[in-house]
Design an enzyme around this catalytic site. Structure first.
Site, PDB file in Angstrom:
ATOM      1  N   SER A 169      12.931  63.364  13.786  1.00 56.28           N
ATOM      2  CA  SER A 169      14.165  62.823  15.017  1.00 56.28           C
ATOM      3  C   SER A 169      14.127  61.642  15.345  1.00 56.28           C
ATOM      4  CB  SER A 169      13.831  64.038  15.866  1.00 56.28           C
ATOM      5  OG  SER A 169      12.712  63.926  16.450  1.00 56.28           O
ATOM      6  N   LYS A 200       4.996  46.321   4.157  1.00 52.49           N
ATOM      7  CA  LYS A 200       5.430  47.337   5.504  1.00 52.49           C
ATOM      8  C   LYS A 200       4.352  48.415   5.273  1.00 52.49           C
ATOM      9  CE  LYS A 200       6.932  50.648   5.849  1.00 52.49           C
ATOM     10  NZ  LYS A 200       6.235  52.072   6.080  1.00 52.49           N
ATOM     11  N   THR A 230       9.410  50.712   8.685  1.00 49.41           N
ATOM     12  CA  THR A 230       9.803  52.080   9.415  1.00 49.41           C
ATOM     13  C   THR A 230       9.366  51.871  10.877  1.00 49.41           C
ATOM     14  OG1 THR A 230       7.916  52.980   8.476  1.00 49.41           O
ATOM     15  CG2 THR A 230      10.072  53.385   7.157  1.00 49.41           C
ATOM     16  N   GLU A 255       0.288  52.522  13.816  1.00 49.71           N
ATOM     17  CA  GLU A 255       1.242  53.281  14.754  1.00 49.71           C
ATOM     18  C   GLU A 255       0.297  53.471  16.069  1.00 49.71           C
ATOM     19  OE1 GLU A 255       3.967  55.843  11.708  1.00 49.71           O
ATOM     20  OE2 GLU A 255       2.177  56.642  12.636  1.00 49.71           O
ATOM     21  N   ASN A 272       4.168  60.112  15.705  1.00 46.69           N
ATOM     22  CA  ASN A 272       4.346  61.170  14.595  1.00 46.69           C
ATOM     23  C   ASN A 272       4.662  62.633  15.004  1.00 46.69           C
ATOM     24  OD1 ASN A 272       3.120  59.838  12.161  1.00 46.69           O
ATOM     25  ND2 ASN A 272       2.030  59.063  13.496  1.00 46.69           N
ATOM     26  N   THR A 289       2.073  55.169   4.443  1.00 42.26           N
ATOM     27  CA  THR A 289       3.219  54.716   3.480  1.00 42.26           C
ATOM     28  C   THR A 289       3.254  53.079   3.838  1.00 42.26           C
ATOM     29  OG1 THR A 289       4.179  56.456   3.684  1.00 42.26           O
ATOM     30  CG2 THR A 289       5.514  54.963   2.961  1.00 42.26           C
TER      31      THR A 289
END
Length: 407
Positions: free
Chosen positions: A407, A179, A153, A276, A402, A190
């Site tokens: 979107s 992942k 992702t 991230e 985040n 996740t």
């Protein structure tokens, strides 16, 4: 043990595939398949979050039932979490589609999903994706690598590894892919991990090896303090290496467990380092603890501290934040006995001794903390136990990703 090139297709009899089903992403692959030519013993560990995705509930049912597994279907983009009976029904629809396309039992199809919570899967695209995957699957390294890419992702790179070991004169291979980048926190984070092996091993030994090792690998990483609804680690063993069957009491169990640990630790560190917005893998080792649990608690507390993570992002040896995080961890220790070191490929430097600062070079500390992999070592001088946790620095990039994830 030998690390070899590859991932989930490295072990005998395993194939993989990827496809672009356009579930959420329009410009990349977003579905993957792992397939075994013969049925497998399967083991799994799953999120501790009370809110569990439909695919987690489905996989827990498969693992608990004792059914032989033969395929894994994974999608990215939509998590199939908080989707009620409809979402769980889509798991059955996916398994049925895989069973039809592959000629296998639907009860042995495992499912993984990752992405946005609360949206229903476009099941028509999922079913079409399963059919495409079945037609494209093969046992090549390239297909395994593309499968690892398809489950990403916000990850910036695929994560895969494979190792070989000898079991009673037979070569046994273990491979894996994972992942994870955000919503990562100890206690299954996740994060998805899929591991394949051609070892002949009992279900009991397979589950024990996985459950025991998760505590020292995936449960020791954190990116942001959020334990996901979808965390799953699934391990499949098809027995095609034709080794003497590994049991919990056999001499070869330790060899297998050590190889599995190599796979899990590598993937866990890759997830932590790819957090991230991250620019560095942050490793924390606590030594000299009185118990293993004390060492784990202290290491986790440091690696989860947002203030410490921000300091690592700024290459700032702000050691007070580390001592503070240790202090509120709940573990008992004497802060006036703590020694702290920072190290990386740029060198090693002691920052505090017996709880107070030593005369160190701020410039050298900054150089050490400016590397892509940074380590902190805290010695609490209480005993001989140690533990390591992994995380990453905290940057503006985390907020950027985040703030508009949907979107």
């Amino acid at each position: 043990m030998k690390i070899i090139e590859g991932g989930v297709t490295a072990a005998k009899g395993f194939e993989a595939a990827s496809t672009a089903a356009k579930i959420k992403y329009q410009d990349r692959t977003d579905m993957a398949m792992i397939y075994s030519q013969v049925p497998c013993e399967c083991a799994g560990t799953f999120t501790t979050n009370v809110v569990k995705a439909a695919c987690v509930k489905w996989d827990q049912q498969v693992v608990k039932s004792g059914a032989k597994a033969q395929a894994v279907i994974v999608n990215s983009g939509i998590a199939n979490a908080c989707t009620g009976a409809e979402g769980f029904g889509y798991c059955k629809d996916t398994a049925d589609a895989a069973a039809e396309a592959l000629g296998i039992n639907a009860d042995g199809v495992l499912i993984g999903s990752t992405g946005v919570i609360g949206k229903q899967l476009p099941i028509d695209r999922i079913v079409a994706g399963v059919k495409a995957l079945a037609e494209k699957k093969n046992d090549t390294l390239a297909n395994g690598t593309e499968a690892a890419k398809a489950i990403m992702t916000t990850d910036t790179c695929e994560k895969q590894i494979a190792v070989e070991i000898e079991v009673a004169g037979k070569t046994v291979t273990i491979g894996g892919m994972a992942k994870g980048s955000g919503m990562i926190h100890p206690n299954m984070c996740t994060m998805l991990s899929f591991i394949t092996t051609d070892a002949a091993i009992t279900k009991e030994a397979l589950q024990k090896a996985l459950s025991d090792d998760v505590n020292d690998t995936y449960n020791m990483i954190s990116v942001d303090g959020d334990t996901s609804t979808n965390d799953s680690v699934v391990l499949l063993a098809n027995g095609m290496a034709e080794n003497e069957v590994i049991t919990v009491d056999s001499e070869s169990y330790k060899t297998f467990a050590e190889a599995l640990h190599e796979i899990n630790e590598y993937l866990a560190k890759k997830i932590a380092g790819d957090g991230e917005g991250a620019t560095a893998l942050f490793e924390v080792t606590v030594v000299g603890a009185d118990t293993k649990e004390t060492a784990k608690t202290l290491a986790k507390s440091i690696v989860c501290s947002n203030l410490t993570k921000a300091a690592i992002a700024g290459h700032d040896a702000n050691w007070g934040r580390i001592l503070c995080a240790m202090g509120y961890s709940g573990a008992q220790f004497d802060p006036e006995k703590v020694d702290l070191f920072f190290e990386s490929k740029a060198g090693k430097i002691q920052i505090i001794e017996n709880g107070t600062a030593v005369d160190y070079s701020e410039e050298k500390a900054t150089e050490i903390l400016s590397q892509e992999e940074v380590k902190a070592v805290a010695d609490v001088k209480m005993g001989s136990e140690s533990a390591t946790a992994w995380g990453c620095d905290l940057t503006h990039g985390y907020i950027d990703i985040n703030a508009d994830y949907r979107s």
